[in-house]
Design a protein around this motif. Structure first.
Motif, PDB file in Angstrom:
ATOM      1  N   LEU A 101       1.813  14.616  10.662  1.00 47.58           N
ATOM      2  CA  LEU A 101       1.362  15.933  10.189  1.00 47.58           C
ATOM      3  C   LEU A 101       1.793  16.947  11.250  1.00 47.58           C
ATOM      4  CD1 LEU A 101      -2.273  15.216   8.862  1.00 47.58           C
ATOM      5  CD2 LEU A 101      -0.156  15.426   7.532  1.00 47.58           C
ATOM      6  N   GLU A 265       4.039  10.259   4.451  1.00 48.74           N
ATOM      7  CA  GLU A 265       2.911   9.908   3.582  1.00 48.74           C
ATOM      8  C   GLU A 265       2.583   8.418   3.671  1.00 48.74           C
ATOM      9  OE1 GLU A 265       5.628  11.503   2.620  1.00 48.74           O
ATOM     10  OE2 GLU A 265       5.054  13.516   1.947  1.00 48.74           O
ATOM     11  N   PHE A 268       0.741   8.038   6.854  1.00 48.92           N
ATOM     12  CA  PHE A 268      -0.573   8.641   6.707  1.00 48.92           C
ATOM     13  C   PHE A 268      -1.525   7.705   5.987  1.00 48.92           C
ATOM     14  CE2 PHE A 268      -3.946  10.739   4.559  1.00 48.92           C
ATOM     15  CZ  PHE A 268      -4.461  11.565   5.551  1.00 48.92           C
TER      16      PHE A 268
END
Ligand code: FES
Ligand code: FES
Lengths: 791, 161
Positions: A101, A265, A268
């Protein structure tokens, strides 16, 4: 009579039944009990400084499990780049950090800077609305030339500028300059290979799961190469050892390169599943896909071709700017260099070839491999400049190509690769025959009667597939080996599971791979199943891209099957009380040569697992073998393509009236699958030539962010059946892999764009618009109309 | 939350749903009929096509509540009663009309709707009808061929051109 089974046959695909009945198992079809959902907050600015992110109002909102920002990922690694390019001064490329991020700055529209995990997706989205991000707008750099100017805004403040690397390759400057100096004619062309979006129809999905009981992570993800993701994400991003991480890529709805890469992603969801102690699922929307899936192409090139007075090619020199986007994606650095520069000799015996590439950071989505990856860019430049040269010199473009063909193999190019085999004359002749070149004049006259301009475009191409010899790519900067692996597990009753490192996301491995093993063993294909896509089940293979599955993983499977046969012959020899060297395997029967003494495949496999009468002193029980295969060279599929277009001079609209591809893929295991791959590749190539364009405005806003703005090829954009032939009958088998195969997945996308553009230019010239020497892709009606009208 | 009742593939189902639940989500998540796919958010890809009262509908553009009382058909209900592939499904397999399979349910459902209205469509009519169904894998060639074959028209055999 075509074969009905084994190598060379076209059995119906076994995977089709589940896909046709809704029983496929794609990643988004997987729900893990108790899962939460993540919504990412993505930058709507191309470039901005994150002053603060206030999540307090969102924290207590209904359903919210946890909110993450860049700060939560400070303790883990960034997304790595798998290929280090060394620039022309011997310096390593610049490698900026790529946090999961964003930290400190957002660098492209779509860059994720926060994430909300909640019980439902709706609750996650609602809470995201309550997050207040103070992001200060910074000047973006969008255009590559502007990004390289002195004093340009920097995408990464800790780098000296926006130049990732300045790379030079091939023939040295002195030799190249000398060749140009003695040229009788030089043709120069400036062109753009526009940015594209791969757009597999299945958007990306990631589901992270964590078991505290065993400290084990599982990631379900839409990937072309689950083991690569396990290694990259485990070792480099999250620090999870491989034995504690399982990556599963089940049915995957198309890849085309963009599902090779390790994405934020994925990391994550894996990370958050542990942090939240709950499975976490992310499903990309198509809008998110446009701003988070890696884009493809985006090269701007000047190419020059030097010819002597007899029209022999003397030298090629290129100068390319390649867009990396805001961060270096997994294989981004290799695409404009080793997957592009090495192909700049094409099918021609040009003695001097020099390639110059500047890779540039901009405030755009990262760019990486898309079907063909570097090879379409190389082919487009070379085949456009050859066509332009033919026109300037007033010679037939087919004859000019033919005259300069490489005809002796093996052939070492000036750009570091050695073509093992090929026959460019054969594919050219096949193309001419199928295209009915002599009939073109009459077809043109017919079009003219209808007020249309008709053009004929041809193109030849070479590609390097079967990626790749590990020692070679290691020298070139790859941070991975590029072998593949297969385990052949024969069960007691003779059925077989083959666990492969390759991944099928449309290629039909479940049908094709058994054809090979069945042929080798002489048993029925239905006895063999392929297992792929789950790191807990398959050996460490590198996955599917670069048209490598059969050439590399298929070769591993052949080697493992050979080991099986060797051991099975030992067992059969024991059962038949004969020397193993006298045992022959045919049609699933082991026979003592020259006798009628035999045992069946199933007798031998049963003996291996029930070893009552078995040479236990010599060999182990069981029948399971693994092989890793590292190719000795790339493979070099090649072909000649042609198309005829009609241009409406009043509107600029272009239609494809006839299309022929003549490919040399070496040996073909399943012609049906091969033709399907070519159809798909050509559709993407025609899409690039006529329709597709990923556009940014000067502020770095993504203009083409949905199917409303990004023109995907539809059924009526493509040639009709009667005027469309894909041929693969010219076959010069690869000399260095056991199947003699070369790979067919990318050819269509490489061979078709210049074919179409060459045809459009030919059409315009036939209509007297001889001032038009080039139109950049997509060759849209407005661009054609503007070119005709000198605007 | 409202109650919706509909017949899906011949079976009556009743569920409580939110008013903003899309039919595609209802089928996929509430009924776990995951053969209906979602490939876009602008109603253009056609991966989500189902039949509602016999008409082809993009299930991503309709609320589940709007299908209250309707007959809904999805890809899971297309096979013959004995489980074998129906004529269209079989033609897709015979002519290699699918690769990754993601667009396939929508293609089959659209093809069925086309052939209901136009039992012997021309190639041009098929290509035109498929405007709302995107396939990234096949280049459509074999899809068009499969639909023509399913309608009983002669097409070249696969891998024999
Ligand atoms: S998901 Fe319905 S049209 Fe794309
Ligand atoms: S088969 Fe993959 S999108 Fe159509």
């Amino acid at each position: 009579m075509p074969k009905d089974h084994g190598i060379g046959a076209s059995p119906k695909r076994r995977e089709d039944v589940r896909f046709l009945t809704g029983a496929g198992n794609y990643t988004d079809d997987i729900n893990v009990h108790g899962q939460a959902y993540v919504h990412f907050l993505r930058s709507d600015l191309a470039h901005g400084k994150i002053n603060s992110i206030d999540t307090s109002a969102a924290e207590g909102m209904p359903g919210v499990v946890k909110i993450f920002t860049g700060a939560d990922f400070e303790g883990v690694g960034g997304l790595p780049c798998g290929w280090q390019v060394t620039d022309k001064n011997g310096e390593p490329m610049k490698e900026p950090a790529h946090p999961v991020l964003a930290q400190g700055k957002v660098r492209h529209v779509g860059d994720p800077y926060a994430a909300v995990v909640a019980d439902t997706l709706e609750e996650a989205r609602n809470a995201a609305e309550a997050i207040v991000a103070d992001i200060e707008e910074l000047d973006p750099v969008v255009d590559m030339a502007a990004a390289l100017e002195a004093g340009a805004t920097k995408v990464h403040d800790d780098l000296s500028d926006n130049l990732c690397y300045d790379w030079q390759f091939g023939t040295d400057t002195e030799t190249t300059d000398a060749a140009f100096a003695k040229a009788a004619h030089v043709t120069k062309l400036e062109l753009v290979n526009q940015r594209l979006v791969a757009n597999p129809m299945e958007p990306r999905v990631a589901v992270g799961d964590y078991s505290r009981a065993g400290d084990e992570h599982t990631l379900y993800t839409t990937s072309q190469n689950p083991h690569v993701i396990r290694l990259l994400m485990g070792a480099f991003v999250l620090g999870i050892p491989e034995h504690k991480l399982r990556v599963v890529a089940p049915d995957v709805g198309g890849g085309f390169g963009t599902k090779i890469f390790h994405y934020a992603e994925e990391a994550f969801c894996t990370f958050a599943a542990k942090a939240c102690n709950r499975p976490v699922k992310w499903t990309s929307t198509r809008s998110e896909a446009f701003m988070s899936d890696c884009h493809g192409r985006d090269h701007v090139t000047t190419i020059e071709l030097a010819l002597d007075a007899d029209n022999n090619f003397l030298a090629v020199r290129t100068d390319t700017k390649a867009n990396m986007g805001a961060y270096l994606s997994t294989f981004a650095s290799s695409v404009p260099t080793w997957l592009h520069g090495t192909l700049m000799a094409g099918n021609y015996k040009t003695p001097a070839v020099q390639v110059n590439v500047k890779a540039v950071f901009t405030n755009t989505v990262p760019v990486d491999a898309y079907r063909g990856a570097g090879r379409p860019e190389a082919t487009f430049q070379l085949e456009r400049v050859i066509d332009k040269a033919a026109r300037e010199l007033g010679v037939d473009p087919i004859a000019l190509r033919r005259q300069n063909f490489i005809t002796q193999f093996p052939y070492a190019t000036p750009v570091a690769v050695e073509y093992d085999t090929g026959d460019y004359e054969a594919t050219m002749a096949k193309m001419e025959e199928l295209m009915d070149i002599p009939g073109f004049a009459a077809r043109r006259a017919e079009s003219e009667k209808n007020g249309k301009l008709r053009g004929l475009g041809v193109n030849c191409f070479i590609e390097a597939c079967g990626i790749a010899p590990s020692n070679l790519v290691g020298q070139l900067g790859a941070r991975a080996g590029l072998y593949d692996a297969a385990t052949v597990r024969v069960n007691a009753t003779g059925s077989i599971s083959v666990m492969v490192g390759a991944h099928s996301h449309g290629q039909g491995h479940e049908t094709v791979f058994p054809q090979v093993v069945a042929e080798m063993l002489g048993i029925d294909e239905s006895m063999i199943d392929i297992v792929h896509g789950d790191t807990s089940k398959i050996p460490f293979g590198m996955g599917t891209y670069g048209s490598r599955s059969l050439a590399v993983c298929g070769s591993a499977m052949v080697r493992a099957t050979e080991k099986i046969i060797n051991k099975a012959k030992k067992i059969a020899g024991h059962l038949l009380e004969a020397s193993e060297s006298d045992i022959e395997l045919k049609d699933g029967q082991f026979t003592v040569a020259g006798t009628d003494k035999s045992v069946a495949w199933g007798d031998v496999t049963l003996a291996a697992y029930v070893p009552h009468n078995y040479p236990l002193e010599d060999i182990e029980p069981g029948l399971e073998e693994t092989a890793f295969y590292d190719p000795a060279n790339f493979t070099y599929p090649a072909g000649a393509y042609a198309c005829e277009v009609e241009v409406d001079p009043d509107t600029g609209a272009v239609s494809i009236e006839k299309f022929v591809s003549a490919d040399d893929f070496g040996n073909v295991v399943n012609p049906m699958i091969v033709e399907g791959q070519v159809h798909g590749g050509i559709a993407q190539g025609i899409g690039q030539a006529l329709l597709e364009n990923c556009a940014y405005d000067e502020n770095g806003q993504l203009l083409s962010a949905s199917y409303m703005d990004y023109a995907m090829p539809r059924a009526d954009d493509l040639p009709h059946m009667a005027n469309y032939v894909v041929d693969h009958s010219c076959q010069t088998p690869c000399t260095h892999n056991p199947l003699g195969v070369k790979g067919c997945g990318e050819a269509g996308a490489i061979g078709s764009p210049p074919t179409v553009v060459n045809a459009v230019i030919d059409a315009l010239h036939s209509g007297g618009h001889t001032h038009v020497s080039h139109i950049d892709m997509p060759v849209s009606p407005s661009r054609v109309w503007a070119a005709i009208n000198g605007q | 939350m409202t109650n919706v009742t509909m017949t899906v593939n011949g079976k009556s189902v009743t569920r409580e749903v939110k008013g903003n639940t899309l039919l595609s989500d209802f089928l996929r998540e509430d009924l776990r009929l995951t053969g209906t796919h979602v490939g876009c958010d602008t109603s253009q890809c056609g991966a989500c096509v189902v039949h509602v009262n016999g008409e082809a509908v993009k299930s991503c553009t309709m609320f589940a509540a709007e299908a209250d009382g309707a007959e809904v058909g999805t890809i899971e209900g297309q096979a013959n009663a004995d489980g074998s592939l129906n004529v269209i499904q079989q033609a897709f397999q015979d002519h290699h009309g699918l690769q990754c399979g993601f667009c396939t349910p929508g293609m089959v459902m659209s093809a069925a709707a086309l052939l209901k209205d136009n039992p012997k469509p021309s190639e041009a009519e098929i290509r035109d009808y498929l405007e709302g169904n995107i396939c990234r894998c096949t280049g459509y060639h074999n899809i068009v061929k499969a639909i023509m074959a399913a309608s009983g028209q002669d097409v070249p055999a696969v891998a024999a051109e």
